[in-house]
Design an enzyme around this catalytic site. Structure first.
Site, short mmCIF file in Angstrom:
data_model
loop_
_atom_site.label_atom_id
_atom_site.label_comp_id
_atom_site.label_asym_id
_atom_site.label_seq_id
_atom_site.Cartn_x
_atom_site.Cartn_y
_atom_site.Cartn_z
N SER A 141 57.04 55.60 17.36
CA SER A 141 56.28 56.47 16.47
C SER A 141 57.22 57.18 15.50
CB SER A 141 55.56 57.51 17.33
OG SER A 141 55.06 58.56 16.54
N TYR B 257 55.36 64.24 24.38
CA TYR B 257 54.89 62.91 23.97
C TYR B 257 55.95 62.23 23.09
CZ TYR B 257 52.82 59.42 20.93
OH TYR B 257 52.61 58.27 20.21
N LYS C 19 58.68 58.72 23.56
CA LYS C 19 58.94 57.60 22.64
C LYS C 19 60.44 57.47 22.40
CE LYS C 19 54.78 56.32 22.16
NZ LYS C 19 54.35 55.08 22.78
N ASN D 289 44.72 50.05 32.03
CA ASN D 289 44.08 50.75 33.16
C ASN D 289 42.79 51.44 32.74
OD1 ASN D 289 44.90 52.99 31.74
ND2 ASN D 289 46.12 53.89 33.37
P1 NAD Z 1 45.02 54.17 22.77
O1 NAD Z 1 44.96 55.32 23.72
O2 NAD Z 1 43.78 53.78 22.05
O3 NAD Z 1 45.59 52.88 23.52
C1 NAD Z 1 46.50 52.96 24.59
C2 NAD Z 1 45.92 52.15 25.73
O4 NAD Z 1 46.84 52.21 26.83
C3 NAD Z 1 44.58 52.68 26.23
O5 NAD Z 1 43.64 51.62 26.25
C4 NAD Z 1 44.87 53.18 27.65
O6 NAD Z 1 43.77 53.01 28.51
C5 NAD Z 1 46.08 52.36 28.03
N1 NAD Z 1 46.97 52.97 29.02
C6 NAD Z 1 47.47 54.23 29.03
N2 NAD Z 1 48.23 54.42 30.12
C7 NAD Z 1 48.22 53.24 30.81
C8 NAD Z 1 48.80 52.81 32.02
N3 NAD Z 1 49.54 53.62 32.78
N4 NAD Z 1 48.60 51.53 32.43
C9 NAD Z 1 47.83 50.70 31.69
N5 NAD Z 1 47.22 51.07 30.55
C10 NAD Z 1 47.42 52.32 30.11
O7 NAD Z 1 46.20 54.50 21.74
P2 NAD Z 1 46.64 53.75 20.40
O8 NAD Z 1 46.39 54.66 19.26
O9 NAD Z 1 46.10 52.37 20.38
O10 NAD Z 1 48.22 53.72 20.62
C11 NAD Z 1 48.88 52.60 21.15
C12 NAD Z 1 50.36 52.91 21.27
O11 NAD Z 1 50.86 53.25 19.97
C13 NAD Z 1 50.66 54.11 22.16
O12 NAD Z 1 51.85 53.84 22.88
C14 NAD Z 1 50.87 55.23 21.19
O13 NAD Z 1 51.71 56.23 21.71
C15 NAD Z 1 51.52 54.51 20.02
N6 NAD Z 1 51.35 55.21 18.74
C16 NAD Z 1 50.10 55.56 18.31
C17 NAD Z 1 49.95 56.27 17.12
C18 NAD Z 1 48.59 56.72 16.65
O14 NAD Z 1 48.53 57.62 15.81
N7 NAD Z 1 47.49 56.14 17.12
C19 NAD Z 1 51.07 56.58 16.34
C20 NAD Z 1 52.34 56.19 16.79
C21 NAD Z 1 52.46 55.49 18.00
N1 UFG Z 2 44.87 67.71 10.29
C1 UFG Z 2 43.95 68.66 9.86
N2 UFG Z 2 42.82 68.84 10.60
C2 UFG Z 2 42.56 68.13 11.74
C3 UFG Z 2 43.50 67.17 12.17
C4 UFG Z 2 44.64 67.00 11.42
O1 UFG Z 2 44.16 69.31 8.84
O2 UFG Z 2 41.52 68.36 12.38
C5 UFG Z 2 46.07 67.48 9.48
C6 UFG Z 2 47.38 67.75 10.20
O3 UFG Z 2 47.74 69.11 10.09
C7 UFG Z 2 48.33 66.79 9.47
C8 UFG Z 2 47.43 65.61 9.10
O4 UFG Z 2 46.10 66.11 9.13
O5 UFG Z 2 48.79 67.38 8.28
C9 UFG Z 2 47.54 64.44 10.08
O6 UFG Z 2 47.33 64.91 11.41
P1 UFG Z 2 47.10 63.91 12.64
O7 UFG Z 2 46.88 64.76 13.85
O8 UFG Z 2 46.06 62.91 12.30
O9 UFG Z 2 48.47 63.12 12.71
P2 UFG Z 2 49.97 63.62 12.93
O10 UFG Z 2 50.74 63.22 11.73
O11 UFG Z 2 50.01 65.04 13.32
O12 UFG Z 2 50.41 62.78 14.19
C10 UFG Z 2 50.07 61.39 14.34
C11 UFG Z 2 49.89 61.08 15.82
C12 UFG Z 2 51.20 61.20 16.53
C13 UFG Z 2 52.21 60.32 15.86
C14 UFG Z 2 52.33 60.64 14.40
C15 UFG Z 2 53.24 59.65 13.74
O13 UFG Z 2 48.94 61.97 16.40
O14 UFG Z 2 51.04 60.77 17.85
O15 UFG Z 2 51.06 60.58 13.77
O16 UFG Z 2 53.49 60.00 12.44
F1 UFG Z 2 53.40 60.49 16.44
#
Ligand code: NAD
Ligand code: UFG
Length: 335
Positions: A125, A150, A154, A33
């Site tokens: 996640s 969030y 998951k 979207n």
């Molecule tokens: P992202 O936001 O870059 O990608 C998610 C995409 O989903 C976006 O392009 C957004 O526009 C789309 N989207 C959101 N809601 C929607 C909806 N209702 N309908 C259609 N499209 C929709 O995020 P990402 O980092 O690529 O993460 C992808 C998936 O992996 C997510 O489910 C996220 O929760 C999960 N995940 C991400 C991380 C991380 O640190 N990036 C860690 C663990 C899990």
């Molecule tokens: N951190 C800083 N400064 C910043 C951002 C982060 O010191 O500006 C530190 C955090 O305290 C942490 C580490 O960097 O110790 C990583 O932080 P992130 O926010 O990059 O990642 P998290 O581990 O907190 O969380 C991420 C995603 C979650 C996901 C998780 C899975 O944001 O959505 O990884 O392990 F669930």
């Protein structure tokens, strides 16, 4: 050619996975979207692969919209990335997160069932483990004690998928628990470009490096870790994307079931390790300040990746230097 529906396929992890799918001979069909990505990602995927994937601007809450896509394509499997992912926002707007992530997934599953599409990989996640008692984290550790909406979405979606399988064992489901994806495609064309102030460490670091922000706030210097800063399992997004191909192969070759895998490297790096590695790539010291801990953060989180290695043949290839180089290249190419 097998068609794979990729929800959230223009997003960060989705776009890299689409590139790998094309490279492996699949035909990805993207729905997104565009709430957190831009349509020009499709052009970038085409520039990288020479193939333009089908793209539909469709919301996963829109059953009719999805129904049309499933009618137009004979989908073999769904890789379900679409979702909202900002931890802090989810605390403020829980209903938005429950609606988008959970209701959206329910709608998707209903449409899949109506079209007899039963194979799904779900983006879960490491957050489902809450605060682990020990590290490294294995897949059989308890889940559910998540500290924010969030994370709970998951966990709840994992439970929904397990219940779905119990009710209909023609589903074949793979729950992929990602650790901390960083890096970008080597072309520098696709990567992570968050709106506003980045929540995550690596995009914040690259924005400091390019001069958008003056210094990195290191959240907490008094954790029980070797240098006092938080430890995480950073994994290159291309490695993560390749993990999806292996999971897809598993679904293709194995009996129906619910499979669960950590996708991480098994190595934990501290925030200061990240600052050091990035500074080396940058050729100068990245400015940082140690500040208060961030609410909800845990000291250490890294995977035991042995199950994914044994059962999928998954092993991350790219090291921290490569993660920093590729993140930095992407940031520099952004206009
Ligand atoms: P992202 O936001 O870059 O990608 C998610 C995409 O989903 C976006 O392009 C957004 O526009 C789309 N989207 C959101 N809601 C929607 C909806 N209702 N309908 C259609 N499209 C929709 O995020 P990402 O980092 O690529 O993460 C992808 C998936 O992996 C997510 O489910 C996220 O929760 C999960 N995940 C991400 C991380 C991380 O640190 N990036 C860690 C663990 C899990
Ligand atoms: N951190 C800083 N400064 C910043 C951002 C982060 O010191 O500006 C530190 C955090 O305290 C942490 C580490 O960097 O110790 C990583 O932080 P992130 O926010 O990059 O990642 P998290 O581990 O907190 O969380 C991420 C995603 C979650 C996901 C998780 C899975 O944001 O959505 O990884 O392990 F669930």
């Amino acid at each position: 050619m097998k068609k794979i529906l990729v929800t959230g396929g223009t997003g960060y992890i989705g776009s890299h996975t689409v590139v790998e799918l094309i490279g492996a001979g699949y035909e990805p069909v993207i729905i997104d979207n565009l709430s957190n990505s831009k349509e020009d990602v499709v052009d970038k995927i085409q520039a990288i692969t020479g193939v333009r994937p089908a793209f539909y601007k469709v919301d996963i809450l829109d059953k009719e919209g999805m129904d049309k896509v499933f009618s137009a394509h004979d989908i073999f499997a769904v890789i379900h990335f679409a979702g909202l992912k900002a931890v802090g926002e989810s605390v403020k707007l829980p209903l938005k997160y429950y609606d988008n992530n959970i209701t959206g997934t329910l709608r998707l599953l209903e449409v899949m069932r109506a079209h007899n599409v039963k194979n799904i990989l779900f983006s879960s996640s490491a957050t489902v483990y809450g605060t682990p008692k020990t590290v490294p984290i294995r897949e059989d550790f308890p889940t559910g004690a998540c500290t924010n909406p969030y994370g709970k979405t998951k966990y709840f979606i994992e439970e929904i998928l397990k219940d779905l399988y119990v009710s209909d064992n023609t589903f074949n489901i793979c729950l992929l628990r990602y650790f901390n994806p960083v890096g970008a495609h080597e072309s520098g064309l696709i990567g992570e470009n968050p709106n506003g102030i980045p929540n995550n460490l690596m995009p914040y670091i690259t924005q400091v490096a390019i001069g958008i922000r003056p210094f990195l706030n290191v959240f907490g210097g008094d954790y029980p870790t070797p240098d006092g800063t938080g430890v995480r399992d950073y994994i290159h997004v291309v490695d993560l994307a390749r993990g999806h191909l292996l999971a897809l192969k598993k679904i293709e070759e194995s009996a129906n079931g619910v499979y669960v895998y950590n996708l991480g490297t098994g190595t934990g790096y501290s925030v200061l390790d990240m600052v050091k590695a990035f500074s080396e790539v940058l050729g100068r010291q990245l400015p940082y300040k140690i500040v208060e801990r961030r609410a909800g953060d845990i000291a250490e989180c890294y995977a035991d990746p042995s199950k994914a290695e044994k059962e999928l043949g998954f092993k991350a290839q790219y090291d921290l230097k490569r993660m920093c180089e590729d993140s930095w290249r992407f940031q520099q190419k952004l206009k």
